[in-house]
Design a protein around this motif. Structure first.
Motif, PDB file in Angstrom:
ATOM      1  N   GLU A 149       0.851  -1.177   0.000  1.00 33.46           N
ATOM      2  CA  GLU A 149       0.000   0.000   0.000  1.00 33.46           C
ATOM      3  C   GLU A 149       0.891   1.233   0.000  1.00 33.46           C
ATOM      4  OE1 GLU A 149      -3.044   0.117   2.919  1.00 33.46           O
ATOM      5  OE2 GLU A 149      -3.473  -2.013   2.701  1.00 33.46           O
ATOM      6  N   THR A 150       0.592   2.146  -0.884  1.00 28.54           N
ATOM      7  CA  THR A 150       1.343   3.391  -0.941  1.00 28.54           C
ATOM      8  C   THR A 150       0.381   4.554  -0.769  1.00 28.54           C
ATOM      9  OG1 THR A 150       1.139   3.461  -3.341  1.00 28.54           O
ATOM     10  CG2 THR A 150       3.133   2.461  -2.448  1.00 28.54           C
ATOM     11  N   LYS A 151       0.894   5.621  -0.290  1.00 35.01           N
ATOM     12  CA  LYS A 151       0.090   6.819  -0.070  1.00 35.01           C
ATOM     13  C   LYS A 151      -0.240   7.457  -1.409  1.00 35.01           C
ATOM     14  CE  LYS A 151       0.541  11.384   1.979  1.00 35.01           C
ATOM     15  NZ  LYS A 151       0.554  12.155   0.753  1.00 35.01           N
ATOM     16  N   SER A 152      -1.473   7.810  -1.603  1.00 30.54           N
ATOM     17  CA  SER A 152      -1.862   8.542  -2.798  1.00 30.54           C
ATOM     18  C   SER A 152      -1.335   9.965  -2.670  1.00 30.54           C
ATOM     19  CB  SER A 152      -3.368   8.568  -2.952  1.00 30.54           C
ATOM     20  OG  SER A 152      -3.848   7.261  -3.108  1.00 30.54           O
ATOM     21  N   LEU A 153      -0.851  10.502  -3.767  1.00 28.79           N
ATOM     22  CA  LEU A 153      -0.239  11.822  -3.740  1.00 28.79           C
ATOM     23  C   LEU A 153      -1.257  12.923  -3.993  1.00 28.79           C
ATOM     24  CD1 LEU A 153       2.945  11.116  -5.852  1.00 28.79           C
ATOM     25  CD2 LEU A 153       2.813  11.436  -3.402  1.00 28.79           C
ATOM     26  N   LEU A 154      -1.033  14.037  -3.355  1.00 35.81           N
ATOM     27  CA  LEU A 154      -1.810  15.228  -3.642  1.00 35.81           C
ATOM     28  C   LEU A 154      -1.157  15.938  -4.828  1.00 35.81           C
ATOM     29  CD1 LEU A 154      -2.243  16.601  -0.020  1.00 35.81           C
ATOM     30  CD2 LEU A 154      -3.948  15.392  -1.378  1.00 35.81           C
ATOM     31  N   VAL A 155      -1.950  16.653  -5.595  1.00 35.52           N
ATOM     32  CA  VAL A 155      -1.397  17.411  -6.726  1.00 35.52           C
ATOM     33  C   VAL A 155      -0.346  18.385  -6.216  1.00 35.52           C
ATOM     34  CG1 VAL A 155      -1.937  19.072  -8.539  1.00 35.52           C
ATOM     35  CG2 VAL A 155      -3.470  17.162  -8.128  1.00 35.52           C
ATOM     36  N   LYS A 156      -0.577  18.954  -5.048  1.00 40.22           N
ATOM     37  CA  LYS A 156       0.366  19.907  -4.439  1.00 40.22           C
ATOM     38  C   LYS A 156       1.745  19.273  -4.249  1.00 40.22           C
ATOM     39  CE  LYS A 156       0.552  22.972  -0.445  1.00 40.22           C
ATOM     40  NZ  LYS A 156      -0.149  23.387   0.772  1.00 40.22           N
ATOM     41  N   GLU A 157       1.781  17.988  -3.911  1.00 40.44           N
ATOM     42  CA  GLU A 157       3.044  17.279  -3.714  1.00 40.44           C
ATOM     43  C   GLU A 157       3.718  16.961  -5.049  1.00 40.44           C
ATOM     44  OE1 GLU A 157       1.745  14.998   0.396  1.00 40.44           O
ATOM     45  OE2 GLU A 157       1.461  13.991  -1.517  1.00 40.44           O
ATOM     46  N   LEU A 158       2.927  16.723  -6.083  1.00 42.92           N
ATOM     47  CA  LEU A 158       3.492  16.429  -7.402  1.00 42.92           C
ATOM     48  C   LEU A 158       4.145  17.648  -8.032  1.00 42.92           C
ATOM     49  CD1 LEU A 158       0.933  14.109  -9.202  1.00 42.92           C
ATOM     50  CD2 LEU A 158       3.268  13.593  -8.570  1.00 42.92           C
ATOM     51  N   ILE A 159       3.625  18.814  -7.734  1.00 43.56           N
ATOM     52  CA  ILE A 159       4.174  20.039  -8.314  1.00 43.56           C
ATOM     53  C   ILE A 159       5.641  20.206  -7.931  1.00 43.56           C
ATOM     54  CG2 ILE A 159       4.022  22.568  -8.236  1.00 43.56           C
ATOM     55  CD1 ILE A 159       0.982  22.214  -7.991  1.00 43.56           C
ATOM     56  N   ARG A 160       5.980  19.844  -6.692  1.00 46.38           N
ATOM     57  CA  ARG A 160       7.363  19.993  -6.223  1.00 46.38           C
ATOM     58  C   ARG A 160       8.345  19.113  -6.990  1.00 46.38           C
ATOM     59  NH1 ARG A 160       6.755  19.091   0.046  1.00 46.38           N
ATOM     60  NH2 ARG A 160       5.263  17.605  -0.757  1.00 46.38           N
ATOM     61  N   CYS A 161       7.894  17.960  -7.469  1.00 46.75           N
ATOM     62  CA  CYS A 161       8.798  17.031  -8.153  1.00 46.75           C
ATOM     63  C   CYS A 161       8.436  16.866  -9.627  1.00 46.75           C
ATOM     64  CB  CYS A 161       8.837  15.697  -7.443  1.00 46.75           C
ATOM     65  SG  CYS A 161       7.252  14.880  -7.341  1.00 46.75           S
ATOM     66  N   ARG A 162       7.797  17.864 -10.203  1.00 48.98           N
ATOM     67  CA  ARG A 162       7.348  17.807 -11.602  1.00 48.98           C
ATOM     68  C   ARG A 162       8.501  17.508 -12.554  1.00 48.98           C
ATOM     69  NH1 ARG A 162       6.352  21.363 -16.143  1.00 48.98           N
ATOM     70  NH2 ARG A 162       4.379  20.822 -17.124  1.00 48.98           N
ATOM     71  N   ASN A 163       9.665  18.101 -12.298  1.00 45.89           N
ATOM     72  CA  ASN A 163      10.800  17.905 -13.201  1.00 45.89           C
ATOM     73  C   ASN A 163      11.338  16.475 -13.194  1.00 45.89           C
ATOM     74  OD1 ASN A 163      11.823  18.104 -10.630  1.00 45.89           O
ATOM     75  ND2 ASN A 163      13.578  19.349 -11.209  1.00 45.89           N
ATOM     76  N   LYS A 164      10.966  15.668 -12.205  1.00 40.76           N
ATOM     77  CA  LYS A 164      11.393  14.270 -12.145  1.00 40.76           C
ATOM     78  C   LYS A 164      10.417  13.336 -12.855  1.00 40.76           C
ATOM     79  CE  LYS A 164      13.865  14.860  -7.819  1.00 40.76           C
ATOM     80  NZ  LYS A 164      13.982  14.439  -6.424  1.00 40.76           N
ATOM     81  N   PRO A 220       8.163  11.825 -15.982  1.00 41.18           N
ATOM     82  CA  PRO A 220       8.282  11.764 -17.442  1.00 41.18           C
ATOM     83  C   PRO A 220       7.352  12.817 -18.049  1.00 41.18           C
ATOM     84  CG  PRO A 220       7.679   9.613 -16.529  1.00 41.18           C
ATOM     85  CD  PRO A 220       7.663  10.586 -15.409  1.00 41.18           C
ATOM     86  N   LYS A 221       7.746  13.355 -19.192  1.00 39.05           N
ATOM     87  CA  LYS A 221       6.958  14.430 -19.813  1.00 39.05           C
ATOM     88  C   LYS A 221       5.525  14.007 -20.096  1.00 39.05           C
ATOM     89  CE  LYS A 221      10.727  17.028 -21.609  1.00 39.05           C
ATOM     90  NZ  LYS A 221      11.136  18.046 -22.521  1.00 39.05           N
ATOM     91  N   SER A 222       5.302  12.724 -20.304  1.00 37.65           N
ATOM     92  CA  SER A 222       3.938  12.252 -20.581  1.00 37.65           C
ATOM     93  C   SER A 222       3.029  12.359 -19.357  1.00 37.65           C
ATOM     94  CB  SER A 222       3.983  10.807 -21.075  1.00 37.65           C
ATOM     95  OG  SER A 222       4.530   9.960 -20.086  1.00 37.65           O
ATOM     96  N   LEU A 223       3.591  12.567 -18.164  1.00 42.47           N
ATOM     97  CA  LEU A 223       2.791  12.669 -16.935  1.00 42.47           C
ATOM     98  C   LEU A 223       2.749  14.083 -16.365  1.00 42.47           C
ATOM     99  CD1 LEU A 223       3.879   9.396 -15.099  1.00 42.47           C
ATOM    100  CD2 LEU A 223       1.832   9.793 -16.461  1.00 42.47           C
ATOM    101  N   TYR A 224       3.272  15.055 -17.077  1.00 35.46           N
ATOM    102  CA  TYR A 224       3.253  16.448 -16.600  1.00 35.46           C
ATOM    103  C   TYR A 224       1.835  16.932 -16.318  1.00 35.46           C
ATOM    104  CZ  TYR A 224       8.191  17.637 -17.424  1.00 35.46           C
ATOM    105  OH  TYR A 224       9.546  17.721 -17.367  1.00 35.46           O
ATOM    106  N   TYR A 225       0.870  16.428 -17.065  1.00 37.44           N
ATOM    107  CA  TYR A 225      -0.507  16.887 -16.889  1.00 37.44           C
ATOM    108  C   TYR A 225      -1.016  16.624 -15.476  1.00 37.44           C
ATOM    109  CZ  TYR A 225      -2.184  12.076 -17.307  1.00 37.44           C
ATOM    110  OH  TYR A 225      -2.427  10.751 -17.111  1.00 37.44           O
TER     111      TYR A 225
END
Length: 55
Positions: A11-26, A28-33
């Motif tokens: 089980e892994t923690k679901s991420l908040l969009v706010k948390e994804l913004i910090r690591c956007r550059n990591k 893949p470009k196909s998941l930037y959305y």
């Protein structure tokens, strides 16, 4: 320890969009959305990103 006592699925923690913004550059470009999505909905609820990746 016996192998039948281990969890079959981790089980892994679901991420908040706010948390994804910090690591956007990591990402893949196909998941930037995912990182470009709204941080919260009209009611003020934080948006959670959940997806399943088949191997």
């Amino acid at each position: 320890m016996a192998t039948n006592t281990f969890l079959k699925f981790r089980e892994t923690k679901s991420l908040l969009v706010k948390e994804l913004i910090r690591c956007r550059n990591k990402l893949p470009k196909s998941l930037y959305y995912l990182a470009d999505a709204s941080i919260q909905d009209n009611n003020g609820n934080k948006i959670v990103v959940r997806f399943y990746c088949k191997k």
